[in-house]
Write an enzyme that holds these catalytic residues in place. Structure first.
Site: not given
Ligand code: GDP
Ligand code: IMO
Ligand code: MG
Length: 426
Positions: A13, A16, A40-41, A224
């Site tokens: 998170d 990415k 969840g991207h 991840q």
């Molecule tokens: P990922 O799993 O690595 O793709 O990240 P997620 O989407 O799960 O979580 C990142 C969150 O931060 C999302 O809601 C993005 O829209 C938000 N985000 C990404 N870059 C920035 C930033 O530079 N500033 C802020 N405020 N939000 C950001």
């Molecule tokens: P993105 O790509 C954050 C965590 C779960 C748990 C562990 C194992 O959005 O960054 P699993 O279901 O993979 O066997 O769970 O990994 N986990 C993540 N945490 N971002 C993710 O994906 C994750 N995918 C799995 O919360 O701790």
């Molecule tokens: Mg994510």
């Protein structure tokens, strides 16, 4: 032209999805190489529409992009079809998505086993996303998995599901007191799903290698993060694949010598979902502040993310195990408004100072952060577009991260939007 790997440098998170979306403008292919719909991207388009991608590469939102679900991914057929139709309903062209014939399928019994095992573990649970990821990878390694190409051959599919359920049903019924799954029902569902994505199945390693030979650029989108890697993460509180950059070659079928850049996506503070050690975690009002200010709620499960200060031990570790060439530092804007911003520069483990990731699980659990206080800033950063426009203290914060981790920061996020990004020559 080369392959570029983009990986999460912390516990996932990091942003990415946004980073992939930005880089998609410079590449022809975007590939997922591990994980599945545990990811969840988030991508926010310039018109303000936001998308949450779970299984499909974030490149799908860039018109004309070729997207690949690589052999290292585990694919839940029902989720794939739902995600495709969700995107199509919003006007996204999905015709350029191909799926590796060798990727493994997440079957209904994997999802069932993921959930019951977690319940069985009680307090010791991993806190998985409950999507069947671990059990699907277990079957892959145990050589009893079902692969994407199997949906093209009913006889083989039936044999494999029957063999798998022979044992799994006994476990579900006798150990966990759950309902047995019916072989024909499982096969029929998978076949029906498979018919709807059959034309996307391909030898994607051939496609990718031809593309590279033809001078095209391939972006490998990790899911991840480094500390969730089954080898290099905080085992056993990890996922069941290799998100680290080495996994990108294995999970896509390209040679590691094709990879010329490894971009680490690094959040300006730290978050984690699920169980496991987290040395800089804040269990107080400051943790709550970061959660609110950063909107730190899981995209896949809706769970609140655990929040803490930036941890340079982890940053250094990520540089080392991934060969990170440069960082995209995200969410710097979230840290505005703090009198001072602590950075964890090392740990104290049972009275001893350590600068690197402790060797044993017990020591990681015992690690107490050693902080350095940096002066904060109060300005809103969301409109900054050059490094020089950032307040001096924010610049100093970025520079300190570079010093402590040993890799340059080539881009800085100041908001979720595509344009809310500062790029730097490094
Ligand atoms: P990922 O799993 O690595 O793709 O990240 P997620 O989407 O799960 O979580 C990142 C969150 O931060 C999302 O809601 C993005 O829209 C938000 N985000 C990404 N870059 C920035 C930033 O530079 N500033 C802020 N405020 N939000 C950001
Ligand atoms: P993105 O790509 C954050 C965590 C779960 C748990 C562990 C194992 O959005 O960054 P699993 O279901 O993979 O066997 O769970 O990994 N986990 C993540 N945490 N971002 C993710 O994906 C994750 N995918 C799995 O919360 O701790
Ligand atoms: Mg994510």
């Amino acid at each position: 032209m080369p392959a570029i790997v983009l990986i999460g440098a912390q516990w996932g998170d990091e942003g990415k999805g946004k980073a992939t979306d930005i880089l998609a403008g410079q590449v022809q292919w975007v590939v997922r190489y591990q994980g599945g719909n545990n990811a969840g991207h988030t991508v926010v388009l310039p018109d303000g529409q936001d998308f949450a991608l779970h299984l499909i590469p974030s490149g799908i939102l860039t018109p004309g992009m070729r997207n690949v679900i690589g052999n290292g991914v585990v694919v839940d057929p029902g989720v794939l079809l739902d995600e495709l139709s969700g995107l199509e309903a919003r006007g996204v062209d999905t015709s350029n998505l191909m799926i590796s014939a060798d990727a493994h399928l997440i079957m209904p019994y994997h999802v069932a086993i993921d959930k019951v095992t977690e319940r069985f573990l009680g307090k010791a649970k991993i806190g998985t996303t409950g999507r069947g990821i671990g059990p699907a990878y277990q079957d892959k390694v145990a050589r009893v998995g079902v692969r994407v190409a199997d949906v093209l051959d009913e006889k083989i599919l039936h044999q494999k599901v029957e063999a798998a359920l022979d044992l799994k049903n006994q476990i579900l019924v006798k150990v966990y007191n759950r309902r047995a799954l019916d072989v024909d029902e499982v096969v029929d569902t998978v076949l029906a799903h498979g018919r709807r994505f059959a034309e996307r199945i391909a030898d994607t390693r051939l496609l990718l290698n031809k593309a590279l030979e033809g001078g095209e650029t391939v972006l490998l989108e990790g899911s991840q993060g480094t500390l969730l890697d089954v080898d290099h993460g905080t085992y056993p509180f990890v996922t069941s694949s290799n998100p680290t950059s080495g996994g990108a070659a294995v999970g896509s079928g390209i040679g590691p010598n094709k990879i010329t850049r490894v971009i680490g996506i690094l959040k300006a503070y730290t978050t984690r979902v699920g169980s496991g050690p987290f040395p800089t975690e804040l269990l107080d009002a400051m943790g709550e502040h970061l959660r609110k200010a950063g909107g730190e709620v899981g995209v896949t499960t809706g769970r609140p993310r655990r929040c803490g200060w930036f941890d340079a031990v982890i940053g250094r570790y990520a540089v080392r195990v991934n060969g990170i060439t440069d960082f995209f530092l995200t969410k710097l804007d979230v840290l505005s408004g703090l009198e001072s911003v602590p950075i964890c520069v090392g740990y104290e483990v049972d009275g001893k100072r350590v600068d690197d990731m402790p060797m044993t699980q017990t020591d990681v659990h015992h690690a107490q952060p050693v902080y350095e206080e940096l002066p904060g800033w109060f300005e809103d950063l969301s409109a900054c577009r050059t490094f020089d426009e950032l307040p001096a203290n924010a610049r100093a914060y970025v520079q300190r991260i570079e010093e402590l981790t040993g890799a340059p920061v080539s881009a800085i996020g100041v908001g979720p939007g595509r344009d809310q990004t500062i790029t730097r020559d490094v």
